[in-house]
Design a protein around this motif. Structure first.
Motif, PDB file in Angstrom:
ATOM      1  N   ASN A   1     -36.733  37.352 120.057  1.00 32.87           N
ATOM      2  CA  ASN A   1     -35.893  38.214 120.241  1.00 32.87           C
ATOM      3  C   ASN A   1     -36.231  39.845 119.827  1.00 32.87           C
ATOM      4  O   ASN A   1     -35.465  40.489 120.203  1.00 32.87           O
ATOM      5  N   LEU A   2     -37.166  39.743 118.864  1.00 34.04           N
ATOM      6  CA  LEU A   2     -37.650  41.126 118.503  1.00 34.04           C
ATOM      7  C   LEU A   2     -38.884  41.573 119.187  1.00 34.04           C
ATOM      8  O   LEU A   2     -39.890  40.863 119.208  1.00 34.04           O
ATOM      9  N   ALA A   3     -38.904  42.772 119.598  1.00 33.06           N
ATOM     10  CA  ALA A   3     -40.145  43.207 120.322  1.00 33.06           C
ATOM     11  C   ALA A   3     -41.358  43.462 119.482  1.00 33.06           C
ATOM     12  O   ALA A   3     -41.206  43.506 118.074  1.00 33.06           O
ATOM     13  N   GLU A   4     -42.364  42.883 120.071  1.00 29.34           N
ATOM     14  CA  GLU A   4     -43.564  42.862 119.158  1.00 29.34           C
ATOM     15  C   GLU A   4     -44.313  44.321 119.268  1.00 29.34           C
ATOM     16  O   GLU A   4     -44.736  44.972 120.197  1.00 29.34           O
ATOM     17  N   LYS A   5     -44.036  44.942 117.813  1.00 30.79           N
ATOM     18  CA  LYS A   5     -44.626  46.238 117.552  1.00 30.79           C
ATOM     19  C   LYS A   5     -45.333  46.187 116.328  1.00 30.79           C
ATOM     20  O   LYS A   5     -44.959  45.524 115.550  1.00 30.79           O
ATOM     21  N   SER A   6     -46.240  47.055 116.436  1.00 31.40           N
ATOM     22  CA  SER A   6     -47.205  47.262 114.767  1.00 31.40           C
ATOM     23  C   SER A   6     -46.268  48.061 113.979  1.00 31.40           C
ATOM     24  O   SER A   6     -45.304  48.715 114.513  1.00 31.40           O
ATOM     25  N   ALA A   7     -46.781  48.073 112.911  1.00 30.78           N
ATOM     26  CA  ALA A   7     -45.976  49.080 111.729  1.00 30.78           C
ATOM     27  C   ALA A   7     -45.808  50.454 112.355  1.00 30.78           C
ATOM     28  O   ALA A   7     -44.612  51.146 112.405  1.00 30.78           O
ATOM     29  N   THR A   8     -47.000  51.062 113.055  1.00 30.29           N
ATOM     30  CA  THR A   8     -47.020  52.236 113.493  1.00 30.29           C
ATOM     31  C   THR A   8     -46.189  52.531 114.579  1.00 30.29           C
ATOM     32  O   THR A   8     -45.555  53.352 114.826  1.00 30.29           O
ATOM     33  N   ASP A   9     -46.195  51.575 115.497  1.00 25.11           N
ATOM     34  CA  ASP A   9     -45.421  51.403 116.628  1.00 25.11           C
ATOM     35  C   ASP A   9     -43.905  51.572 116.201  1.00 25.11           C
ATOM     36  O   ASP A   9     -42.911  52.169 117.008  1.00 25.11           O
ATOM     37  N   TRP A  10     -43.342  50.879 115.287  1.00 23.93           N
ATOM     38  CA  TRP A  10     -41.926  50.973 114.882  1.00 23.93           C
ATOM     39  C   TRP A  10     -41.614  52.023 114.319  1.00 23.93           C
ATOM     40  O   TRP A  10     -40.477  52.703 114.531  1.00 23.93           O
TER      41      TRP A  10
END
Length: 221
Positions: A191-200
């Motif tokens: 349920n949480l989008a898959e993003k890198s730390a940079t993306d977040w």
């Protein structure tokens, strides 16, 4: 180590490990089994939020009203004992004195209690609650002494819906508090989008920009 999060410090978002979500996704079984399954899912999601934390972190209040992870676990344990124990005439034997307090003693772990103590009591309360669910039919009647007299009479069905809502609500609180502590978010169920730390970081900056622009628009109105 200081667990307090400064206003200008955004913790790295770390998704929970895949496979930590608990409930079987199959929509099978009776209505009671379905309600019970979701209650177990929300319980497990709440408990997962204290995994890997030191005592100080688990107790750290992160809201103006003192919300803390270990307090949420303790509160839910007490709620389970009340609604699926006392309400149906099945009180938990040797229950702790803080269950009778209305001074907020269930919202934090005292210095006399360890994190292991609180988690063990949560498991004990869950086992007692599960035994009540298994022993009674959905139309079994009980009484909630702390509710207004005109609506104290309840059924197991009503209590399971109420308790499921209560535990899910606090599991959501725990999700946010854990993210504020160390950036861990979600429970591994997709349920949480898959993003890198940079993306977040970029995503949060985008939301800040949207909020700022909306605020400026209000000022011009």
């Amino acid at each position: 180590m200081n667990d307090e999060v400064p206003d200008d410090d955004v913790p790295e978002v770390r998704p929970a490990a895949p496979g930590t979500a608990v409930a079987d996704r199959a929509v099978t079984g009776s209505e009671k089994e379905t309600l019970h399954r979701y209650l177990k899912k929300h319980r497990a999601a709440l408990l997962a939020k204290v995994e890997g934390l030191a005592e100080r972190q688990a107790r750290w209040p992160l809201t103006p009203t003192g919300t803390n992870l270990l307090g949420l676990v303790k509160h839910v344990a007490g709620v389970q004992v009340g609604y699926l124990g006392e309400v149906f005439g099945r009180p938990l034997p040797d229950s702790p004195a803080w269950l009778e307090s209305w001074e907020g003693d269930d919202m934090y772990a005292s210095l006399d209690e360890t994190m292991a103590d609180v988690i063990a009591f949560h498991h004990r309360s869950a086992a007692h609650a599960d035994a009540t669910i298994e022993a009674l039919d959905l139309d079994a009647r009980g009484a909630v002494p702390w509710w207004p007299e005109e609506r104290r009479e309840v059924t197991l069905h009503q209590v399971l819906v109420h308790l499921g809502y209560e535990v899910a609500r606090h599991a959501g609180h725990a999700d946010i508090v854990r993210e504020m502590l160390d950036g861990t978010a979600g429970d591994g169920d997709g349920n949480l989008a898959e993003k890198s730390a940079t993306d977040w970081v970029a995503w949060r900056e985008h939301l800040v920009d949207v909020a700022e622009r909306a605020g400026l628009r209000d000022l011009r109105a």
